[in-house]
Design a protein around this motif. Structure first.
Motif, short mmCIF file in Angstrom:
data_model
loop_
_atom_site.label_atom_id
_atom_site.label_comp_id
_atom_site.label_asym_id
_atom_site.label_seq_id
_atom_site.Cartn_x
_atom_site.Cartn_y
_atom_site.Cartn_z
N ALA A 123 8.16 6.37 -13.39
CA ALA A 123 7.49 6.44 -12.10
C ALA A 123 7.86 5.24 -11.24
O ALA A 123 8.02 5.37 -10.02
N THR A 124 8.02 4.07 -11.85
CA THR A 124 8.39 2.87 -11.10
C THR A 124 9.80 3.00 -10.53
O THR A 124 10.03 2.67 -9.36
N ILE A 125 10.73 3.51 -11.33
CA ILE A 125 12.10 3.69 -10.85
C ILE A 125 12.12 4.67 -9.69
O ILE A 125 12.71 4.39 -8.63
N LEU A 126 11.46 5.81 -9.85
CA LEU A 126 11.43 6.80 -8.78
C LEU A 126 10.69 6.26 -7.56
O LEU A 126 11.12 6.47 -6.42
N GLY A 127 9.60 5.55 -7.77
CA GLY A 127 8.85 4.97 -6.66
C GLY A 127 9.66 3.95 -5.88
O GLY A 127 9.59 3.91 -4.64
N VAL A 128 10.44 3.13 -6.58
CA VAL A 128 11.28 2.13 -5.90
C VAL A 128 12.35 2.83 -5.07
O VAL A 128 12.62 2.43 -3.92
N VAL A 129 12.97 3.88 -5.62
CA VAL A 129 13.99 4.61 -4.87
C VAL A 129 13.40 5.25 -3.62
O VAL A 129 13.94 5.13 -2.52
N LEU A 130 12.27 5.93 -3.78
CA LEU A 130 11.64 6.59 -2.64
C LEU A 130 11.16 5.59 -1.60
O LEU A 130 11.33 5.79 -0.39
N PHE A 131 10.56 4.49 -2.06
CA PHE A 131 10.11 3.46 -1.11
C PHE A 131 11.31 2.82 -0.42
O PHE A 131 11.25 2.50 0.77
N GLY A 132 12.40 2.61 -1.15
CA GLY A 132 13.61 2.05 -0.54
C GLY A 132 14.13 2.94 0.57
O GLY A 132 14.49 2.45 1.64
N LEU A 133 14.15 4.25 0.34
CA LEU A 133 14.58 5.18 1.39
C LEU A 133 13.62 5.14 2.58
O LEU A 133 14.04 5.16 3.73
N TYR A 134 12.33 5.07 2.27
CA TYR A 134 11.33 4.99 3.34
C TYR A 134 11.54 3.71 4.16
O TYR A 134 11.53 3.74 5.39
N TYR A 135 11.73 2.58 3.48
CA TYR A 135 11.86 1.31 4.18
C TYR A 135 13.16 1.27 5.00
O TYR A 135 13.17 0.77 6.14
N LEU A 136 14.25 1.79 4.45
CA LEU A 136 15.49 1.83 5.21
C LEU A 136 15.34 2.71 6.45
O LEU A 136 15.87 2.39 7.52
N ASN A 137 14.62 3.82 6.32
CA ASN A 137 14.36 4.66 7.48
C ASN A 137 13.48 3.92 8.49
O ASN A 137 13.67 4.05 9.69
N TYR A 138 12.54 3.13 8.00
CA TYR A 138 11.67 2.33 8.88
C TYR A 138 12.50 1.31 9.66
O TYR A 138 12.30 1.11 10.86
N ALA A 154 0.83 -1.20 0.00
CA ALA A 154 0.00 0.00 0.00
C ALA A 154 0.86 1.25 0.00
O ALA A 154 0.59 2.22 -0.73
N ILE A 155 1.93 1.26 0.78
CA ILE A 155 2.82 2.42 0.84
C ILE A 155 3.56 2.57 -0.48
O ILE A 155 3.72 3.69 -0.98
N PHE A 156 4.02 1.46 -1.07
CA PHE A 156 4.66 1.55 -2.38
C PHE A 156 3.71 2.10 -3.42
O PHE A 156 4.10 2.91 -4.27
N THR A 157 2.44 1.69 -3.38
CA THR A 157 1.45 2.20 -4.32
C THR A 157 1.29 3.71 -4.18
O THR A 157 1.18 4.43 -5.18
N LEU A 158 1.30 4.20 -2.96
CA LEU A 158 1.24 5.64 -2.74
C LEU A 158 2.47 6.34 -3.31
O LEU A 158 2.35 7.39 -3.96
N PHE A 159 3.65 5.78 -3.06
CA PHE A 159 4.87 6.37 -3.61
C PHE A 159 4.85 6.33 -5.14
O PHE A 159 5.28 7.27 -5.80
N TRP A 160 4.36 5.24 -5.73
CA TRP A 160 4.32 5.12 -7.18
C TRP A 160 3.37 6.15 -7.78
O TRP A 160 3.69 6.79 -8.79
#
Length: 86
Positions: free
Chosen positions: A57-72, A8-14
């Motif tokens: 959008a997928t590339i940018l979404g993966v990068v942003l979600f990756g940063l979010y998940y690492l912060n999590y 769900a969070i990845f979908t929001l980032f995408w």
């Protein structure tokens, strides 16, 4: 984090990324050097490519979600660190 929450969070980032990359690489008919079609707006894109935009959008979404998940996982920025009142 449950996988459904991560999805769900990845979908929001995408979705956010899609709107961010949407205007990049768009050219009007004048910029593309082709004749303007009657009935189309002057600012209408000449050749829109949804697969290319979705890939960006997928590339940018993966990068942003990756940063979010690492912060999590590592807790670099927490709610307590954002509390500026104290």
């Amino acid at each position: 984090m449950k996988w459904t929450s991560a999805l769900a969070i990845f979908t929001l980032f995408w979705t956010m990324s899609l709107f961010l990359v949407l205007p990049f690489g768009v050219r009007t008919a004048e910029e593309a050097g082709v004749e303007h079609q009657p009935g189309h707006a002057e600012s209408a894109p000449h050749g829109f490519s949804l697969p290319r935009t979705a890939a960006r959008a997928t590339i940018l979404g993966v990068v942003l979600f990756g940063l979010y998940y690492l912060n999590y996982v590592y807790g670099w920025i927490t709610a307590e660190s954002l509390d500026w009142a104290h």
